[in-house]
Design a protein around this motif. Structure first.
Motif, PDB file in Angstrom:
ATOM      1  N   ARG A  37      62.443  25.196  66.308  1.00  0.00           N
ATOM      2  CA  ARG A  37      62.841  26.590  66.572  1.00  0.00           C
ATOM      3  C   ARG A  37      64.076  26.666  67.439  1.00  0.00           C
TER       4      ARG A  37
ATOM      5  N   LEU B 248      66.981  26.130  65.062  1.00  0.00           N
ATOM      6  CA  LEU B 248      67.230  27.347  64.273  1.00  0.00           C
ATOM      7  C   LEU B 248      67.882  28.410  65.154  1.00  0.00           C
TER       8      LEU B 248
ATOM      9  N   ALA C 172      63.863  23.999  59.458  1.00  0.00           N
ATOM     10  CA  ALA C 172      63.028  25.001  58.784  1.00  0.00           C
ATOM     11  C   ALA C 172      61.797  24.342  58.172  1.00  0.00           C
TER      12      ALA C 172
ATOM     13  N   GLU D 158      59.424  23.293  60.995  1.00  0.00           N
ATOM     14  CA  GLU D 158      58.773  24.488  61.561  1.00  0.00           C
ATOM     15  C   GLU D 158      57.635  24.946  60.643  1.00  0.00           C
ATOM     16  N   ARG D 159      57.924  25.054  59.363  1.00  0.00           N
ATOM     17  CA  ARG D 159      56.900  25.545  58.440  1.00  0.00           C
ATOM     18  C   ARG D 159      55.701  24.595  58.405  1.00  0.00           C
TER      19      ARG D 159
ATOM     20  N   TYR E 294      53.783  24.830  61.745  1.00  0.00           N
ATOM     21  CA  TYR E 294      53.208  26.190  61.791  1.00  0.00           C
ATOM     22  C   TYR E 294      51.941  26.251  60.940  1.00  0.00           C
TER      23      TYR E 294
END
Lengths: 645, 268
Positions: free
Chosen positions: A136, A139, A184, A187-188, A191
């Motif tokens: 994050r 990003l 990304a 993160e996904r 998450y």
């Protein structure tokens, strides 16, 4: 229109111009300038503590790169100069207004805490959270750097830390588009693990992107972006906000990794004040197997601590807050068209500082009270005259204008009672001898303060008015200041709309402040709020009783309870429920602590529990610091309501 | 079986713990599972129902899943509570709300307005940056003035701090979960045609249980995030918590024989 005083500053952060116009630069100078000068702001872990509403988040929001960049590009704009100057002071930009850091703020929401519940080892749980934060941060940095649209993603160059080529490859290499995509994906993947209804049974079942090592904080040294003057080299800065939502062990584990001195990324942790957890505890972890002494980063050497609401010099802290609050209020006022149209740009000017003296009838009643006290205390007319002369002497040299007839009479009344306490008592039937006490009764600012507060309680004389009162009632909390000011601004605006003088007199200010203070306290909804309110109400009643003593032994009165410091240090073990209540009472500004307060003989150290501004106003106590009641922790504990409610 | 709702640091763990407990249960010979949501917070009941529905779709899962709730809005609105001070996502109801790679999504918040939960709703609004707010007011309702009463208490939020467009207010029947379920789906559908996949509808069904049940159904169907503030305790005398004899029992058959084509009749 919506009253801007009722919105938090960060709610304006979507509209850059409005945000700049309301943000005050003072906190940057007050809290960050010195560490920046000492070179300890960007080279190590920084821990910033403050109560909710103290301005931590606003400060972090302002230091995000896209805001800093916008400010320096428009530095000549009126109103931005002070902000640019403050950024220079905390070394976010250099003397030529070139940005030095690329900041990103990451709020530590409750989802990070949920990772601590996953059925994995502490090390794996920590790795997942750090990977999520790292992704994050990447990003956020890239988004910030390209926000102005003059810089494209592919123009951003990542500079690896020396010797971190492997770590750099793990985060996507030197190509910024690859780095974005990798972030990304990580993160996904992470998450999904945290958000899953049933988490993967083991690391082997993790999505691939979450299985691989990912540590951008260890890989990066700088970003470079094109600029009109060539290329800008920026140190990455990550600001992790609201860290108190993490489990204490989780936070300590995070701090341990983030405190590593080889990291080139600047990293700040912003957390709420926690009276139960000393700063050292935030940095240490128990070794699970050996149970050895906590080990971890060292304060000072590895960690810079900045406490936004604690300091040895509380008087200068209060002065600094007053300055910041005035500036903040004026900025907010400039957002309100009705005031702007009429050239009203000073909040302080809307608040009358002239006192409202007692009416004639009340003065007569006061006179009768003085006469009755003389008789009761057996004080001669000549003694009264000499005390009266002493009052006049003080008034002649007083710097305040609130020393009218009513105050003078009330001062005399207090001094009569003080005199009576200092001489042998005689009855009405004995011959009165006019003694000179060993310690003469002197008229001073303390007696005048006592007079004012006693007149308020006996005769309803307005007591809370003026800009300094509103500032002090906020207990050095920006959000609380705005809440208190909002009602006053509302009323002034209504007057303007009716083409009346918007300046509010003392009586109106007092009534509004009292009303809003009570409403603020009633609206509070946090753990142990009921107990905190009951505790502070009980403390306030005891303070009031002492305040209204005729001889005013504490001058303007008490607004705090002091317990021996060594008793307070043992509070979590001896009185855990009281400790929990105080933890939240302090976090929400209902009580503020002043530890190691030295007073009394033989070097006795006290921990003062000062009532918050709203509690003080609710009960009609003084806002001046210093007057406190001596109590024990056990006596405080007895003031708590029972568990059953 | 006992269940910790909160950890020692007041972190909300009830939903996750409830799912863990259920994982130890076997449903092979179970025809019907009934979940009574009446006394459970959404942080606990929502993950329980999600787990059971996912299990029901697999071999060895329960055949039928039902949700029950005793809905007494007047009692719900009187019940005072002490809130946690942390805004949480209901376990497994995260959607894509907190994905930073999708931060550009337009966020619509649909909170159910409830007077005792005002501070919690304010906290949610302060914690999550929403682009629009569509508050739910109860109408129709047993008390025809209920919507007015709630709106009056929330006047400051509606007109100022939340800046709600008056056209955005949703009226949903206080005792019909299907009404709010359909309304939420309609809104989400309309937004999808405008924003495509760059819109997030966020639910906060913190008021009556009937609306919570309808919100659950919508959240399950469209993977919508649910944001709330867990209660630490309820501050009401026991008589205020008693359910009146004429309270309505709502039942929604969420999964099972009623939906299978040519399903054999289930004898009660």
């Amino acid at each position: 229109m919506a009253n801007p005083f009722e919105k938090r500053a960060t709610e304006y952060s979507r509209d850059r111009e409005t945000f700049f116009s309301i943000v005050t630069p003072e906190p940057l100078r007050t809290f960050l300038e010195n560490p920046a000068k000492q070179g300890t702001l960007y080279d190590r872990l920084v821990l910033i503590t403050g109560t909710p509403g103290s301005g931590k988040t606003t400060m972090a929001t302002l230091l995000q790169f896209h805001f800093v960049d916008a400010l320096r590009r428009n530095q000549k704009q009126t109103g931005y100069k002070e902000l640019v100057s403050a950024l220079r002071a905390c070394r976010a930009i250099d003397d030529d207004a070139q940005p030095l850091v690329a900041g990103v703020r990451l709020p530590l929401e409750s989802e990070y805490r949920e990772f601590w519940q996953l059925p994995y080892s502490e090390a794996l749980r920590t790795r997942l959270v750090l990977a999520l934060l790292g992704a994050r941060a990447i990003l956020g940095w890239l988004r910030n750097l390209t926000a102005s649209e003059s810089v494209r993603l592919e123009d951003v160059r990542l500079v690896p830390r020396a010797g971190a080529d492997a770590a750099m490859a793990q985060i996507g290499g030197l190509d910024s588009t690859n780095v974005w995509n990798r972030a990304a994906a990580v993160e996904r993947a992470v998450y999904q693990i945290g958000a899953a209804l049933v988490p993967p049974a083991s690391e082997a079942e993790f999505p691939e992107a979450a299985r691989e090592a990912y540590w951008p904080f260890g890989a990066l040294e700088a970003f470079e972006i094109p600029d009109a003057n060539g290329r800008l080299r920026l140190q990455p800065l990550v600001m992790l906000d609201d860290a108190h939502t993490l489990h204490p062990d989780q936070l300590a584990a995070l701090n341990r990794d983030l405190a590593r001195r080889e990291l080139r990324v600047a990293r700040w942790i912003l957390t709420r004040v926690d009276v139960l957890t000393p700063t050292e505890a935030l940095l240490s972890t128990r070794t699970p197997t050996s149970g050895a002494e906590p080990a971890g980063p060292q304060l000072g050497r590895d960690v810079t601590v900045i406490a936004m609401q604690k300091g040895e010099d509380r008087a200068s802290q209060r002065r600094a807050f007053r300055k910041m609050a005035r500036d903040m209020a004026d900025r907010y006022l400039r957002q309100m068209p009705e005031f702007v149209r009429r050239g009203r740009d000073s909040f302080a000017d809307l608040l009358e500082t002239a006192p409202e003296p007692l009416p004639a009838k009340a003065l007569q009643s006061l006179d009768r009270e003085i006469d009755a006290s003389m008789r009761r205390l057996g004080i001669s007319q000549s003694r009264r005259q000499s005390l009266d002369d002493e009052v006049k002497r003080y008034v002649a040299g007083a710097t305040t204008r609130d020393v009218g007839d009513d105050i003078q009479r009330a001062m005399l009344l207090v001094m009569l009672n003080q005199y009576a306490k200092r001489v042998p008592q005689s009855t009405l039937f004995e011959q009165t001898e006019d003694f000179d006490p060993k310690k003469p009764v002197k008229a001073d600012a303390g007696i005048a303060a006592a007079a004012r507060i006693q007149l308020h309680h006996k005769y309803g004389r307005p007591y809370y008015y003026g800009i300094d009162t509103v500032c002090d009632a906020a207990s050095e909390n920006a959000e609380q200041f705005l809440h208190l000011a909002a009602r006053l601004v509302d009323r002034a605006e209504t007057r303007l709309l009716r083409n009346r003088d918007p300046v509010l007199d003392a009586r109106v200010q007092h009534a509004d402040l009292k009303d809003i203070a009570i409403k603020i306290l009633e609206k509070y909804d946090y753990p142990y709020a009921r107990e905190a309110l009951a505790l502070t109400d009980a403390m306030a009643r005891q303070c009031l009783e002492r305040t209204l003593e005729p001889n005013a032994s504490l001058d303007g009165g008490a607004n705090a309870v002091g317990v021996p410091q060594d008793e307070f240090d043992r509070l979590p073990e001896t009185h855990p429920r009281l400790a929990s209540v105080l933890q939240f009472a302090v976090a929400y500004n209902v009580i503020t602590l002043a530890e190691d307060y030295g007073q009394g003989g033989k070097g006795k150290q006290w921990c003062l529990l000062e009532l918050g501004g709203c509690v003080i106003i609710k009960h009609g106590l003084t806002l001046r610091r210093g007057g406190f009641l001596e109590r024990t922790v056990a006596a405080l504990d007895a003031l708590l309501p029972s568990d059953e409610g | 079986m006992s269940l910790d709702i909160l950890a020692s640091d007041n972190a909300v763990v009830g939903g996750r713990n409830a799912v863990e407990l259920l994982r130890q249960e076997r449903f092979e010979n179970v025809t019907d599972v009934l979940v009574d949501m009446s006394a459970l917070s959404i942080g606990t009941s929502f993950p329980i129902l999600r787990y059971l529905l996912e299990a029901a779709g697999q071999a060895g899962g329960p055949r039928n899943v039902h949700a029950l709730v005793v809905s007494v809005p007047a009692v719900d609105e009187r019940r005072r509570r002490v809130s946690n001070d942390v805004v949480s996502l209901v376990h497994s109801f995260h959607g894509t709300l907190r994905l930073h790679s999708q931060q550009e999504s337009a966020r619509l918040w649909i909170p159910q307005l409830s007077v005792p939960k005002m501070a919690a709703l304010d906290r949610i609004h302060a914690a999550v940056p929403f682009d629009d707010v569509c508050p739910i007011l109860p109408f129709p309702s047993k008390n025809p003035r209920a919507a007015d009463h709630v709106a009056e208490h929330f006047l400051e939020q509606l007109e100022r701090t939340w800046d709600v467009d008056a056209r955005n207010v949703i009226h949903a029947a206080e005792d019909d979960p299907i009404d709010v379920y359909r309304t939420i789906l309609d809104i989400e559908e309309q937004r999808r045609t405008v924003f495509e996949d760059r819109s997030v509808v966020v639910l906060s069904p913190v008021g009556t249980k009937a609306v919570a049940l309808g919100s659950l159904m919508a959240a399950l169907e469209r993977d919508l995030p649910v944001v709330y503030v867990e209660a630490l305790q309820y501050d009401a005398p026991p008589k205020e918590l008693q359910v009146p004899a004429d309270a309505e029992l709502l039942h929604v058959w969420l999964h099972g024989d009623a939906y299978r084509p040519h399903a054999p009749r289930v004898t009660p």
